[in-house]
Design a protein around this motif. Structure first.
Motif, PDB file in Angstrom:
ATOM      1  N   TRP A   1       0.856  -1.189   0.000  1.00  0.00           N
ATOM      2  CA  TRP A   1       0.000   0.000   0.000  1.00  0.00           C
ATOM      3  C   TRP A   1       0.891   1.238   0.000  1.00  0.00           C
ATOM      4  O   TRP A   1       1.742   1.406   0.868  1.00  0.00           O
ATOM      5  CB  TRP A   1      -0.912   0.003   1.214  1.00  0.00           C
ATOM      6  CG  TRP A   1      -1.607   1.323   1.429  1.00  0.00           C
ATOM      7  CD1 TRP A   1      -1.354   2.251   2.389  1.00  0.00           C
ATOM      8  CD2 TRP A   1      -2.669   1.873   0.637  1.00  0.00           C
ATOM      9  NE1 TRP A   1      -2.178   3.334   2.251  1.00  0.00           N
ATOM     10  CE2 TRP A   1      -2.987   3.126   1.181  1.00  0.00           C
ATOM     11  CE3 TRP A   1      -3.361   1.414  -0.478  1.00  0.00           C
ATOM     12  CZ2 TRP A   1      -3.988   3.926   0.644  1.00  0.00           C
ATOM     13  CZ3 TRP A   1      -4.357   2.218  -1.010  1.00  0.00           C
ATOM     14  CH2 TRP A   1      -4.664   3.447  -0.444  1.00  0.00           C
TER      15      TRP A   1
ATOM     16  N   GLY B   1       0.763   4.959   0.462  1.00  0.00           N
ATOM     17  CA  GLY B   1       0.039   6.145   0.892  1.00  0.00           C
ATOM     18  C   GLY B   1       0.771   7.411   0.469  1.00  0.00           C
ATOM     19  O   GLY B   1       1.994   7.532   0.661  1.00  0.00           O
TER      20      GLY B   1
ATOM     21  N   CYS C   1      -2.174  15.453  -2.017  1.00  0.00           N
ATOM     22  CA  CYS C   1      -3.362  14.878  -2.667  1.00  0.00           C
ATOM     23  C   CYS C   1      -4.506  15.877  -2.714  1.00  0.00           C
ATOM     24  O   CYS C   1      -5.220  15.986  -3.725  1.00  0.00           O
ATOM     25  CB  CYS C   1      -3.786  13.606  -1.933  1.00  0.00           C
ATOM     26  SG  CYS C   1      -2.598  12.247  -2.060  1.00  0.00           S
TER      27      CYS C   1
ATOM     28  N   ASP D   1     -11.581   8.582  -7.743  1.00  0.00           N
ATOM     29  CA  ASP D   1     -10.678   7.485  -8.109  1.00  0.00           C
ATOM     30  C   ASP D   1     -10.304   7.573  -9.587  1.00  0.00           C
ATOM     31  O   ASP D   1     -11.174   7.757 -10.443  1.00  0.00           O
ATOM     32  CB  ASP D   1     -11.332   6.136  -7.819  1.00  0.00           C
ATOM     33  CG  ASP D   1     -11.605   5.939  -6.335  1.00  0.00           C
ATOM     34  OD1 ASP D   1     -11.167   6.790  -5.543  1.00  0.00           O
ATOM     35  OD2 ASP D   1     -12.271   4.952  -5.982  1.00  0.00           O
TER      36      ASP D   1
ATOM     37  N   LEU E   1      -6.803   5.844  -5.143  1.00  0.00           N
ATOM     38  CA  LEU E   1      -8.027   5.891  -4.343  1.00  0.00           C
ATOM     39  C   LEU E   1      -8.095   7.250  -3.660  1.00  0.00           C
ATOM     40  O   LEU E   1      -7.293   7.550  -2.766  1.00  0.00           O
ATOM     41  CB  LEU E   1      -8.045   4.759  -3.321  1.00  0.00           C
ATOM     42  CG  LEU E   1      -7.946   3.337  -3.888  1.00  0.00           C
ATOM     43  CD1 LEU E   1      -7.962   2.316  -2.763  1.00  0.00           C
ATOM     44  CD2 LEU E   1      -9.066   3.063  -4.870  1.00  0.00           C
TER      45      LEU E   1
ATOM     46  N   ALA F   1     -10.394   8.595  -1.690  1.00  0.00           N
ATOM     47  CA  ALA F   1     -10.832   8.607  -0.294  1.00  0.00           C
ATOM     48  C   ALA F   1      -9.705   8.214   0.655  1.00  0.00           C
ATOM     49  O   ALA F   1      -9.638   8.691   1.789  1.00  0.00           O
ATOM     50  CB  ALA F   1     -12.029   7.680  -0.116  1.00  0.00           C
ATOM     51  N   LYS F   2      -8.796   7.342   0.200  1.00  0.00           N
ATOM     52  CA  LYS F   2      -7.695   6.875   1.047  1.00  0.00           C
ATOM     53  C   LYS F   2      -6.363   7.533   0.702  1.00  0.00           C
ATOM     54  O   LYS F   2      -5.356   7.247   1.343  1.00  0.00           O
ATOM     55  CB  LYS F   2      -7.561   5.364   0.924  1.00  0.00           C
ATOM     56  CG  LYS F   2      -8.796   4.613   1.416  1.00  0.00           C
ATOM     57  CD  LYS F   2      -8.591   3.108   1.341  1.00  0.00           C
ATOM     58  CE  LYS F   2      -9.794   2.370   1.881  1.00  0.00           C
ATOM     59  NZ  LYS F   2      -9.604   0.887   1.827  1.00  0.00           N
ATOM     60  N   THR F   3      -6.348   8.392  -0.318  1.00  0.00           N
ATOM     61  CA  THR F   3      -5.165   9.137  -0.734  1.00  0.00           C
ATOM     62  C   THR F   3      -3.943   8.219  -0.871  1.00  0.00           C
ATOM     63  O   THR F   3      -2.931   8.385  -0.194  1.00  0.00           O
ATOM     64  CB  THR F   3      -4.839  10.286   0.233  1.00  0.00           C
ATOM     65  OG1 THR F   3      -4.534   9.727   1.528  1.00  0.00           O
ATOM     66  CG2 THR F   3      -5.996  11.251   0.344  1.00  0.00           C
ATOM     67  N   GLY F   4      -4.089   7.216  -1.737  1.00  0.00           N
ATOM     68  CA  GLY F   4      -2.975   6.301  -1.946  1.00  0.00           C
ATOM     69  C   GLY F   4      -3.133   5.503  -3.220  1.00  0.00           C
ATOM     70  O   GLY F   4      -4.201   5.502  -3.855  1.00  0.00           O
TER      71      GLY F   4
ATOM     72  N   SER G   1      -3.150   1.794  -4.960  1.00  0.00           N
ATOM     73  CA  SER G   1      -3.449   0.419  -4.566  1.00  0.00           C
ATOM     74  C   SER G   1      -3.124  -0.539  -5.704  1.00  0.00           C
ATOM     75  O   SER G   1      -2.006  -1.025  -5.820  1.00  0.00           O
ATOM     76  CB  SER G   1      -4.923   0.294  -4.156  1.00  0.00           C
ATOM     77  OG  SER G   1      -5.231  -1.028  -3.807  1.00  0.00           O
TER      78      SER G   1
END
Length: 257
Positions: free
Chosen positions: A139, A141, A147, A155, A173, A175-178, A180
């Motif tokens: 992962w 981040g 971001c 996305d 992503l 919402a998760k700022t990363g 994947s």
């Protein structure tokens, strides 16, 4: 009582005679006989049953191709099912190698120096690699401020371009700022390890130019070797200084005797 019974019987007989006369006038007896004769002489109509031919369901085929002999699988041995191999091999999580603090800081300093030489019109950031980035979950981040300021609000599929202009696709992503899906392949193909420093240069809304600073590169190894040589020299100097002191002590002991 007798007279009443006779009167009742007489009335009944009289009624029967009257009914017979009426039936004779209406010819009901002849009609009843004619119906009996006609019903007995004419047979009752019955439905003719047609015999159904038996259907062979094995012969019914929907395909227009010619029917051939059934295949025989006895001649061929059954091979066990094999799982498709992945292009990226799984790393051994039990044999993780952690970078030292000095090597990690060395990689970050070199990455920041490279970042300062990039075009400032396009935003960039330095990301030192940890075990979670290059093993296990893979992962990646990204910095939250970067971001919110520069990355898409939803996305998107990001393109990672390495130093050889080879492109890799990874899913961002929002919402998760990363990163994947796709980052795992990029990390394994480029053999990233703990302590490496990666410079992400956003040259387009969905394109990252990626520069990798190796923690175990030749420059770092040379500096380590120089440090080892210097330390060995210092140890030799200390040993050479200590030798005459030991010899002088022995002479003093000899003089006393």
């Amino acid at each position: 009582m007798v007279e009443s019974e006779l009167s009742y019987e007489q009335i009944r007989l009289n009624r029967v005679e009257e009914n017979k006369k009426r039936m004779g006038e209406l010819n009901l007896n002849k009609l009843a006989q004619s119906l009996r004769v006609s019903s007995s002489s004419k047979p009752s109509p019955s439905k003719t049953r047609t015999m159904r031919t038996p259907v062979d369901f094995l012969e019914i085929r929907r395909s227009s191709r010619a029917k051939g002999p059934p295949p025989s699988y006895k001649e061929f041995g059954l091979e066990p099912l094999k799982r498709p191999r992945r292009s990226c091999q799984r790393r051994d999580l039990l044999n993780r190698v952690y970078a030292s603090d000095e090597a990690r800081m060395y990689g970050i300093d070199r990455a920041e120096t490279l970042q300062s030489s990039l075009d400032p019109d396009f935003p960039s950031f330095v990301k030192p690699m940890l075990q979670s980035h290059v093993t296990g979950g893979f992962w990646m981040g990204l910095p939250l401020r970067f971001c919110k300021t520069h990355m898409p609000k939803r996305d998107e599929m990001m393109t990672l371009v390495d130093e050889e202009d080879e492109e890799f696709v990874a899913k961002y992503l929002a919402a998760k700022t990363g990163l994947s899906g796709g980052w795992r392949g990029f990390s394994i193909d480029h053999q990233l390890v703990d302590g490496d420093a990666v410079v992400f240069h956003l040259i387009a809304p969905t394109i990252f130019k990626v520069y990798i600073i190796r923690v175990n590169d030749d420059g770092n190894n040379d500096s380590d070797e120089e440090n080892d040589i210097e330390s060995n020299k210092k140890q030799e100097e200390n040993v050479s200084e200590a030798r005459p002191l030991r010899s002088s002590g022995k002479r003093k002991r000899g003089g006393r005797n």
